[in-house]
Enzyme design. Structure first.
Site, short mmCIF file in Angstrom:
data_model
loop_
_atom_site.label_atom_id
_atom_site.label_comp_id
_atom_site.label_asym_id
_atom_site.label_seq_id
_atom_site.Cartn_x
_atom_site.Cartn_y
_atom_site.Cartn_z
N ASP A 88 0.81 -1.22 0.00
CA ASP A 88 0.00 0.00 0.00
C ASP A 88 0.85 1.27 0.00
O ASP A 88 2.03 1.26 0.39
CB ASP A 88 -0.87 0.05 1.26
CG ASP A 88 -2.00 -0.98 1.22
OD1 ASP A 88 -1.97 -1.88 0.36
OD2 ASP A 88 -2.90 -0.90 2.07
N ASP A 89 0.20 2.36 -0.37
CA ASP A 89 0.66 3.75 -0.18
C ASP A 89 1.62 4.28 -1.23
O ASP A 89 2.03 5.43 -1.16
CB ASP A 89 1.28 3.97 1.22
CG ASP A 89 0.27 3.81 2.34
OD1 ASP A 89 -0.87 3.40 2.05
OD2 ASP A 89 0.62 4.09 3.50
N HIS A 138 -6.09 2.92 -3.63
CA HIS A 138 -6.01 3.18 -2.19
C HIS A 138 -6.43 4.64 -1.92
O HIS A 138 -5.90 5.27 -1.03
CB HIS A 138 -4.58 2.91 -1.74
CG HIS A 138 -4.40 2.68 -0.26
ND1 HIS A 138 -5.26 1.91 0.49
CD2 HIS A 138 -3.44 3.11 0.59
CE1 HIS A 138 -4.83 1.88 1.74
NE2 HIS A 138 -3.73 2.61 1.84
N HIS A 142 -5.78 9.31 1.05
CA HIS A 142 -5.55 8.41 2.18
C HIS A 142 -6.32 8.81 3.43
O HIS A 142 -5.85 8.66 4.56
CB HIS A 142 -4.04 8.27 2.49
CG HIS A 142 -3.69 6.97 3.14
ND1 HIS A 142 -3.90 6.72 4.48
CD2 HIS A 142 -3.19 5.82 2.64
CE1 HIS A 142 -3.50 5.50 4.76
NE2 HIS A 142 -3.08 4.92 3.67
N TYR A 179 -6.64 2.32 6.13
CA TYR A 179 -6.84 1.80 7.50
C TYR A 179 -7.90 0.69 7.53
O TYR A 179 -8.39 0.33 8.60
CB TYR A 179 -7.25 2.90 8.48
CG TYR A 179 -6.55 4.22 8.28
CD1 TYR A 179 -5.17 4.32 8.47
CD2 TYR A 179 -7.24 5.35 7.87
CE1 TYR A 179 -4.51 5.53 8.26
CE2 TYR A 179 -6.60 6.56 7.65
CZ TYR A 179 -5.24 6.64 7.85
OH TYR A 179 -4.59 7.84 7.63
N HIS A 250 3.91 -2.28 2.94
CA HIS A 250 3.99 -0.95 2.34
C HIS A 250 5.27 -0.80 1.52
O HIS A 250 6.35 -1.11 2.03
CB HIS A 250 3.94 0.14 3.42
CG HIS A 250 2.65 0.16 4.17
ND1 HIS A 250 2.41 -0.70 5.22
CD2 HIS A 250 1.53 0.89 4.00
CE1 HIS A 250 1.18 -0.46 5.68
NE2 HIS A 250 0.63 0.49 4.96
ZN LIG Z 1 -2.42 3.02 3.45
#
Ligand SMILES: [Zn+2]
Length: 372
Positions: A88-89, A138, A142, A179, A250
Site C-alpha cells: 500500500d501507499d 487506495h 488516504h 486503514y 507498504h
Molecule cells: Zn495506506
C-alpha cells in the site's frame, strides 16, 4: 502528469467541482444506507475515532471499529496455500527496489495506489503494469472513508481512477480503503462505482511501517509473522471458510522493503505461494470494463507487455478542461517522459521528504488508536 488536471496531492478533493458533481449524479443514492459520517481523532480528523464497543451500531458493519466483514469483502485467498501479496501507499521512491526483488524472484504482487501520488511517479505505475504486477486503488488522499461525506468518497475514488487510467490505460477494480476503514455506507458507494472492497487477513498486517518510525524492531515484526504462520489454520474468509492469507505491507521506505525481503522467503519456506491478489482470486478480468484491455495485463512478473509503456495514453475527452475549468491545450506528453535526470532527482528528493512525513503521520495516528 499535468498537475493542473487533478486535485492537489494528499488533499481531499473539492466536491463543488463540476466533474465531481457529474460523478455524484451517477450514483443511485436511494440504495446507500444512511449511516452518519464518522468522527475523527482530534489530531487526525480523517482517522476514524471508534466509539466504545457497546456503542458501535452493529448494523453498519464497520470493519475498522468492530471487525465486521460482509461476504463481498476480500480478506483471504480462496486456496490455503496461496498468499495474496499486497503493498500500500505507493508509488514512492522505494517502489522500484521492491519491484526489483519481486521480479528477480518471479513473484507478482498487488500495489494499492494512492491516486494523488501518481502525480509525481506515473512512470513507476506504468512499470508495475509492464512488469506483470497488479495495480489497485487506495484512494486519492488516504483519508478514512467513513469520516468522509458521500460526495467526498465519490471524489476520492473517481479522481484516483482517472489519474491511474490516464497514466496506464487501465481502470482499476479493487480498492483497499485506507486503514481498512469501511462500513455499509462506504461499501455500497464503492460497489456502485464498480469496485471490489479488499481488506486483509486479521493478524496478517505486518505493521512494517512502524519499523520506519523506530517504534518496533524488525525482529519483532518477523516474530509476529512467524506466529501468524504457526496459526495458519485459524484463517477465515469473509464467508467463514478456510483460506490463504492476504498480507498488508507498504512499499514506502527502505525499511519496509528490507522487511518484505525477509518475510517472503519465510512464508515460502512454510509452503505459501506469494502472488498478486488477482491471481490468488483467479480473476481473469482484474480491471473494470473500459480499460484498454479487459484481460490481465500480465503473463507473469518479468514478462513484459507494451500496453502501459506507450506514451500519451489518455482516453478521449480527458483533456477537455483542467482541474480549474480552463481549457487544456494538450494533456499528452504529460507523463514525465521528457524529464531530465536532474529534474527527476529533484522530484525524487522532494518525494522522499513528503513520504517521510506521511509515515510519521501514520505512526502518530496508530499510536493514538492503540491508546484508545
Ligand atoms: Zn495506506
Amino acid at each position: 502528469m499535468n498537475g493542473d488536471l487533478y486535485p492537489p496531492k494528499d488533499t481531499i478533493p473539492d466536491v463543488s467541482h463540476p466533474q465531481v458533481k457529474q460523478w455524484v449524479s451517477e450514483i443511485d443514492w436511494s440504495k446507500v444506507p444512511q449511516i452518519p459520517v464518522a468522527g475523527g481523532l482530534p489530531d487526525s480528523p480523517h482517522f476514524p475515532n471508534c466509539p466504545p464497543d457497546d456503542e458501535v451500531d452493529k448494523r453498519s458493519c464497520w470493519w475498522s471499529c468492530d471487525g465486521c466483514v460482509q461476504p463481498s469483502d476480500v480478506v483471504t485467498c480462496p486456496n490455503q496455500s496461496d498468499w495474496g501479496l499486497t503493498y500500500d501507499d505507493g508509488p514512492s521512491v522505494a517502489s522500484r527496489e521492491m519491484m526489483k526483488y519481486l521480479n528477480s524472484n518471479k513473484i507478482s504482487a498487488t500495489f494499492f495506489i494512492v491516486g494523488s501520488r501518481v502525480l509525481e511517479y506515473p512512470d513507476i505505475l506504468r512499470e508495475q503494469v509492464a512488469q506483470g504486477h497488479h495495480i489497485a486503488m487506495h484512494t486519492w488522499s488516504h483519508a478514512g472513508l467513513t469520516t468522509l461525506t458521500n460526495e467526498q468518497i465519490v471524489a476520492e475514488v473517481r479522481w484516483s481512477e482517472k489519474i491511474i487510467r490516464d497514466a496506464t490505460g487501465l481502470t482499476v477494480k479493487y480498492i483497499r480503503p485506507p486503514y481498512g476503514d469501511v462500513d455499509n455506507r462506504v461499501r455500497e458507494i464503492l460497489r456502485q462505482m464498480g469496485y471490489v472492497t479488499v481488506i486483509w487477513t486479521l493478524g496478517w498486517d505486518t505493521n512494517d511501517w512502524r519499523v520506519a518510525m523506530n517504534q518496533i524492531q524488525p525482529d519483532e515484526i518477523m516474530q509476529t509473522f512467524e506466529n501468524a504462520l504457526d496459526n495458519r489454520e485459524l484463517i477465515r474468509s469473509s464467508t467463514g471458510g478456510p483460506g490463504g492469507p492476504v498480507t498488508l505491507e507498504h512499499d514506502l521506505t527502505d525499511g519496509t522493503i528490507y522487511l518484505s525481503k525477509q518475510i517472503i522467503p519465510m512464508g515460502m519456506n512454510r509452503g505459501l505461494r506469494p502472488m498478486s491478489l488477482d491471481r490468488c482470486l483467479n480473476d481473469a478480468s482484474p480491471y473494470q470494463k473500459g480499460s484498454l484491455t479487459d484481460q490481465k495485463a500480465n503473463g507473469g512478473a518479468g514478462n513484459h507487455t507494451s500496453l502501459a509503456t506507450k506514451p500519451g495514453i489518455t482516453t478521449p475527452g480527458n483533456g477537455a478542461a483542467d482541474y480549474n475549468g480552463s481549457t487544456a491545450q494538450d494533456t499528452k506528453n504529460e507523463q514525465g517522459l521528457s524529464m531530465s535526470k536532474s529534474e527527476a532527482k529533484a522530484m525524487i528528493h522532494n518525494g522522499a521528504q513528503t513520504m517521510g512525513y506521511t509515515v510519521m503521520g501514520l505512526a502518530m495516528v496508530a499510536s493514538l488508536m492503540m491508546a484508545l
